[in-house]
Motif scaffolding. Structure first.
Motif, short mmCIF file in Angstrom:
data_model
loop_
_atom_site.label_atom_id
_atom_site.label_comp_id
_atom_site.label_asym_id
_atom_site.label_seq_id
_atom_site.Cartn_x
_atom_site.Cartn_y
_atom_site.Cartn_z
N LEU A 169 0.86 -1.17 0.00
CA LEU A 169 0.00 0.00 0.00
C LEU A 169 0.90 1.23 0.00
CD1 LEU A 169 -2.70 1.53 0.28
CD2 LEU A 169 -2.52 1.19 2.77
N LEU A 170 0.78 2.04 -1.04
CA LEU A 170 1.60 3.24 -1.16
C LEU A 170 0.75 4.48 -0.89
CD1 LEU A 170 2.64 1.29 -3.94
CD2 LEU A 170 4.58 2.68 -3.23
N TYR A 171 1.07 5.15 0.21
CA TYR A 171 0.45 6.41 0.56
C TYR A 171 1.59 7.41 0.76
CZ TYR A 171 -2.76 9.67 2.94
OH TYR A 171 -3.52 10.76 3.28
N ALA A 174 -0.10 -3.97 -5.95
CA ALA A 174 -0.03 -2.81 -5.07
C ALA A 174 -1.28 -1.97 -5.19
CB ALA A 174 1.19 -1.96 -5.41
N VAL A 175 -1.61 -1.29 -4.09
CA VAL A 175 -2.66 -0.27 -4.07
C VAL A 175 -1.98 1.06 -3.80
CG1 VAL A 175 -4.74 0.57 -2.91
CG2 VAL A 175 -4.39 -1.89 -3.23
N MET A 176 -2.33 2.06 -4.60
CA MET A 176 -1.78 3.40 -4.43
C MET A 176 -2.91 4.35 -4.11
SD MET A 176 1.06 3.53 -7.45
CE MET A 176 2.41 2.33 -7.48
N LEU A 212 -10.74 0.02 0.03
CA LEU A 212 -9.36 -0.33 0.33
C LEU A 212 -9.23 -1.81 0.65
CD1 LEU A 212 -6.44 0.46 0.72
CD2 LEU A 212 -7.00 1.25 3.04
N ARG A 213 -10.15 -2.35 1.44
CA ARG A 213 -10.11 -3.79 1.74
C ARG A 213 -10.25 -4.61 0.46
NH1 ARG A 213 -13.36 -2.10 6.23
NH2 ARG A 213 -15.26 -2.69 5.12
N ASN A 214 -11.21 -4.23 -0.38
CA ASN A 214 -11.42 -4.95 -1.64
C ASN A 214 -10.19 -4.86 -2.53
OD1 ASN A 214 -14.03 -5.47 -0.81
ND2 ASN A 214 -15.01 -4.09 -2.27
N ALA A 215 -9.61 -3.66 -2.61
CA ALA A 215 -8.47 -3.44 -3.50
C ALA A 215 -7.27 -4.27 -3.05
CB ALA A 215 -8.11 -1.96 -3.53
N LEU A 216 -7.02 -4.33 -1.76
CA LEU A 216 -5.89 -5.13 -1.26
C LEU A 216 -6.12 -6.61 -1.53
CD1 LEU A 216 -5.17 -3.26 2.07
CD2 LEU A 216 -3.66 -3.37 0.07
#
Length: 268
Positions: free
Chosen positions: A55-57, A92-94, A246-250
């Motif tokens: 996860l990129l924040y 990855a999720v950004m 976010l949960r779904n994306a991960l």
């Protein structure tokens, strides 16, 4: 058994406690949290290799001082580690300002599917204006079509968050969510003006109309990537729809490559 999530932040201000509460809401993940500049070094040394998802924040590669911005590319070790990670078919999720990261590494924008610029520059061989921002925009988010990332969400939902007028490579991504908002210069402020100390100013800034796409997915080889523009602050962190996304994306990026899915045209 919990899956391993590597979270990278830093390079852009944010409220750490509310963001940590967002991470705590991700049940079933063992979270390792790294902040730049140490995060760049750790990834280059292999910190991402064992992760099931990233996860990129973060917004690395910039220095802001005296009304000016300078940028630099990541180290060769970081580049190699990121490429190695995606070649392992893990994704990855950004979120949010990650769209602006590593301005001097063009491959990064191609991986993400777009780029936010703090100053005028070149994107895909053409000169473009600096990007735009607008805080606290109340708007309707509209789901584009059936996809695992948007499962369990209503067709539309309301939220208040920052929006960007930026370079989005629509032809290279699969749309997930669009914002019912006019993405034209008069509705945004110039990022270059903000760097120069002129916050909330679009005087003389003639950015062309842009994309209303605020969430998308794409493939990097056989790996999945999801970008979610949501995430300016605590109100967004607490939004139940954003948490579900976010949960779904991960889950999505941890499970292999996406298949093309039917999309529907936005209604407004």
């Amino acid at each position: 058994m919990a899956r391993s999530l590597l979270v990278l932040s830093g390079g852009h201000p944010y409220e750490e406690v509310p963001f940590s509460e967002l991470l705590d809401s991700l049940k079933g993940w063992d979270v390792r949290y790294l902040i730049h500049p140490e995060a760049e070094i750790a990834v280059a040394e292999g910190a991402a290799d064992a992760a099931d998802a990233i996860l990129l924040y973060d917004m690395p590669g910039y220095a802001f001082a005296d009304g000016k911005v300078t940028s630099r590319p990541p180290s060769d070790g970081f580049k190699a580690a990121i490429r190695r990670y995606f070649e392992s078919d893990k994704g990855a999720v950004m979120m949010h300002h990650a769209l602006a990261g590593w301005a001097d590494w063009p491959d990064w924008a191609e991986m993400i599917g777009g780029r936010f610029l703090y100053q005028p520059g070149e994107v895909r061989g053409r000169e473009v204006r600096d990007s735009g921002y607008r805080h606290d925009v109340r708007y309707t988010a509209e789901i584009c079509g059936d996809h695992p990332v948007t499962h369990g969400l209503p067709d539309t939902f309301e939220l208040t968050d920052e929006l960007y007028l930026a370079e989005i490579f629509e032809d290279d991504v699969e749309p997930l969510i669009r914002a019912r908002h006019d993405f034209v210069a008069e509705n945004f402020y110039s990022a270059a003006h903000a760097v120069a100390g002129r916050m909330f100013d679009n005087t003389g800034w003639d950015h062309p109309p842009g994309s209303n796409l605020v969430a998308w997915t794409k493939s990097i080889g056989d790996a999945r990537l999801v970008y979610l523009q949501f995430g300016d602050g605590p109100e967004t962190y607490r939004n139940p729809h954003v948490r579900q996304l976010l949960r779904n994306a991960l889950d999505h990026v941890a499970n292999g490559r996406s298949e093309p899915r039917e999309t529907k045209e936005p209604t407004g």
